[in-house]
Motif scaffolding. Structure first.
Motif, PDB file in Angstrom:
ATOM      1  N   THR A 269       0.849  -1.200   0.000  1.00  0.00           N
ATOM      2  CA  THR A 269       0.000   0.000   0.000  1.00  0.00           C
ATOM      3  C   THR A 269       0.880   1.245   0.000  1.00  0.00           C
ATOM      4  N   GLU A 270       1.947   1.192   0.802  1.00  0.00           N
ATOM      5  CA  GLU A 270       2.870   2.323   0.874  1.00  0.00           C
ATOM      6  C   GLU A 270       3.539   2.570  -0.489  1.00  0.00           C
ATOM      7  N   ILE A 271       3.902   1.489  -1.156  1.00  0.00           N
ATOM      8  CA  ILE A 271       4.513   1.637  -2.486  1.00  0.00           C
ATOM      9  C   ILE A 271       3.479   2.215  -3.468  1.00  0.00           C
ATOM     10  N   GLY A 272       2.221   1.788  -3.305  1.00  0.00           N
ATOM     11  CA  GLY A 272       1.138   2.362  -4.122  1.00  0.00           C
ATOM     12  C   GLY A 272       0.983   3.857  -3.848  1.00  0.00           C
ATOM     13  N   PHE A 273       1.069   4.253  -2.563  1.00  0.00           N
ATOM     14  CA  PHE A 273       0.998   5.684  -2.211  1.00  0.00           C
ATOM     15  C   PHE A 273       2.145   6.451  -2.882  1.00  0.00           C
ATOM     16  N   ALA A 274       3.319   5.806  -2.933  1.00  0.00           N
ATOM     17  CA  ALA A 274       4.479   6.475  -3.549  1.00  0.00           C
ATOM     18  C   ALA A 274       4.176   6.762  -5.021  1.00  0.00           C
ATOM     19  N   GLY A 275       3.620   5.756  -5.718  1.00  0.00           N
ATOM     20  CA  GLY A 275       3.289   5.940  -7.133  1.00  0.00           C
ATOM     21  C   GLY A 275       2.249   7.038  -7.316  1.00  0.00           C
ATOM     22  N   ALA A 276       1.216   7.025  -6.453  1.00  0.00           N
ATOM     23  CA  ALA A 276       0.148   8.034  -6.553  1.00  0.00           C
ATOM     24  C   ALA A 276       0.706   9.428  -6.259  1.00  0.00           C
ATOM     25  N   ALA A 277       1.567   9.515  -5.233  1.00  0.00           N
ATOM     26  CA  ALA A 277       2.138  10.824  -4.869  1.00  0.00           C
ATOM     27  C   ALA A 277       2.981  11.363  -6.017  1.00  0.00           C
ATOM     28  N   LEU A 278       3.819  10.495  -6.590  1.00  0.00           N
ATOM     29  CA  LEU A 278       4.694  10.934  -7.691  1.00  0.00           C
ATOM     30  C   LEU A 278       3.856  11.466  -8.855  1.00  0.00           C
ATOM     31  N   LEU A 279       2.831  10.700  -9.202  1.00  0.00           N
ATOM     32  CA  LEU A 279       1.978  11.093 -10.336  1.00  0.00           C
ATOM     33  C   LEU A 279       1.305  12.439 -10.054  1.00  0.00           C
ATOM     34  N   ALA A 280       0.725  12.555  -8.844  1.00  0.00           N
ATOM     35  CA  ALA A 280       0.009  13.796  -8.503  1.00  0.00           C
ATOM     36  C   ALA A 280       0.972  14.989  -8.445  1.00  0.00           C
ATOM     37  N   LEU A 281       2.151  14.767  -7.839  1.00  0.00           N
ATOM     38  CA  LEU A 281       3.067  15.897  -7.603  1.00  0.00           C
ATOM     39  C   LEU A 281       3.804  16.331  -8.870  1.00  0.00           C
ATOM     40  N   LEU A 282       3.703  15.523  -9.925  1.00  0.00           N
ATOM     41  CA  LEU A 282       4.255  15.969 -11.207  1.00  0.00           C
ATOM     42  C   LEU A 282       3.363  17.063 -11.809  1.00  0.00           C
ATOM     43  N   PHE A 283       2.089  17.094 -11.352  1.00  0.00           N
ATOM     44  CA  PHE A 283       1.144  18.059 -11.920  1.00  0.00           C
ATOM     45  C   PHE A 283       0.710  19.139 -10.938  1.00  0.00           C
ATOM     46  N   VAL A 284       0.738  18.820  -9.624  1.00  0.00           N
ATOM     47  CA  VAL A 284       0.247  19.766  -8.608  1.00  0.00           C
ATOM     48  C   VAL A 284       1.309  19.944  -7.530  1.00  0.00           C
ATOM     49  N   ASP A 285       1.625  21.203  -7.169  1.00  0.00           N
ATOM     50  CA  ASP A 285       2.567  21.445  -6.071  1.00  0.00           C
ATOM     51  C   ASP A 285       1.807  21.377  -4.753  1.00  0.00           C
ATOM     52  N   ALA A 286       2.278  20.551  -3.815  1.00  0.00           N
ATOM     53  CA  ALA A 286       1.591  20.433  -2.523  1.00  0.00           C
ATOM     54  C   ALA A 286       1.496  21.831  -1.896  1.00  0.00           C
ATOM     55  N   PRO A 287       0.276  22.254  -1.509  1.00  0.00           N
ATOM     56  CA  PRO A 287       0.038  23.661  -1.160  1.00  0.00           C
ATOM     57  C   PRO A 287       0.392  24.021   0.286  1.00  0.00           C
ATOM     58  N   TYR A 288       1.674  23.835   0.655  1.00  0.00           N
ATOM     59  CA  TYR A 288       2.116  24.319   1.969  1.00  0.00           C
ATOM     60  C   TYR A 288       3.437  25.061   1.762  1.00  0.00           C
ATOM     61  N   GLY A 289       3.863  25.817   2.782  1.00  0.00           N
ATOM     62  CA  GLY A 289       5.112  26.584   2.665  1.00  0.00           C
ATOM     63  C   GLY A 289       5.030  27.584   1.521  1.00  0.00           C
TER      64      GLY A 289
END
Ligand code: NDP
Length: 252
Positions: free
Chosen positions: A13-33
């Motif tokens: 599941t954690e490896i799946g989260f890594a794939g999902a995070a990578l895909l999402a973060l290639l298009f959207v900048d996490a909105p903090y800082g």
């Protein structure tokens, strides 16, 4: 279902989260800082967000670790010591070192990080103190020694880089300056470079899929952010040094 099966499912599941995070973060900048922006729902004080979202990595980790059959053996204790060295600082010290002067983060960011840290605390602590087998001789196995050394180097880089960045503001300020000197002359985000090195070192020291899953997640999570940060610096400061790489000196 045996616990080993459940644990393996959690690791994947954690490896799946890594794939999902990578895909999402290639298009959207996490909105903090520096990438904080409206449109992400309710917000909370940044300092509180960091404290809450990182807390499972200390509290839950310690609780689950202590329940393991091998919790009081030397090698598991050494591995847990590396983990706690990082996370006690990240959870209980780093939020109070930040010069955030009333900055806020979306609740959804803190909530997603809290969920991940809860899963990860289980994955790593249960592996180290119960499901994995580390005899005392593991402490002089080259994999432990090399991994722990990499962890130490990564941790030193991460800590020093965060210290430099935090020190760019005077108390009460909220703006940004261009960091100069040391690794900052080579890459935009030495703190992320150090953190990724740290967790790949930990993965080698544990020689486990559980450790590797977290290292891969870390790289997928903050790797794209190093590129987003460099883009942001270039857009914000016309004099930002163009030769700086984003994440890996001389490479990337
Ligand atoms: P940043 O580099 O964005 O910020 C670190 C701190 O320095 C923040 O307080 C930030 O303020 C401040 N800062 C950064 N750049 C400047 C500048 N140019 N001028 C003035 N102040 C600056 O790191 P993150 O907040 O993304 O991450 C913090 C730590 O957490 C890092 O060590 C990172 O490696 C780790 N982390 C680990 C993750 C993982 O998956 N394992 C995930 C996310 C973070 P402000 O917040 O106001 O921008």
């Amino acid at each position: 279902m045996t616990e080993a099966t459940l644990h393996t499912a959690a690791v994947w599941t954690e490896i799946g989260f890594a794939g999902a995070a990578l895909l999402a973060l290639l298009f959207v900048d996490a909105p903090y800082g520096r990438h904080a922006r409206p449109g992400w729902g309710p917000t909370m004080p940044s300092r509180l967000g960091w404290l809450l979202m990182e807390s499972p990595a200390v509290v839950l980790f310690a609780g689950i670790y202590a329940l393991g059959d091998r919790a009081w053996q030397a090698a598991p204790l050494a591995l847990a010591g590396l983990w706690m060295f990082h996370y006690v600082h990240r959870t209980l010290v780093f939020p109070f070192r930040m010069r955030e002067s009333g900055k806020r983060m979306p609740v959804v960011i803190a909530a997603m990080a809290f969920v991940f840290n809860t899963l990860n605390a289980y994955v790593i602590s249960r592996w180290i103190s119960h499901l994995g087998e580390y005899e005392v001789s593991w402490l002089w196995d080259p994999r432990f020694l090399v991994g722990a050394a990499l962890f130490g180097i990564g941790s030193g880089i991460n800590h020093r880089a965060d210290t430099v960045l935090i020190g760019l503001r005077r108390p009460g300020e909220t703006g940004y300056r261009i960091p100069e000197g040391w690794l900052f002359d080579r890459i935009t985000s030495p703190n992320y470079f150090g953190e990724i090195l740290e967790w790949f070192g930990f993965a080698i020291a544990t020689w486990s899929l559980a450790g590797l899953a977290f290292a891969v997640f870390t790289a997928a999570n903050i790797g794209p952010r190093a590129f987003a940060n460099r883009r942001w610096y270039r857009e914000t400061f016309p004099d930002y040094p163009p030769e700086r790489k984003a994440l890996i000196p001389f490479v990337w």
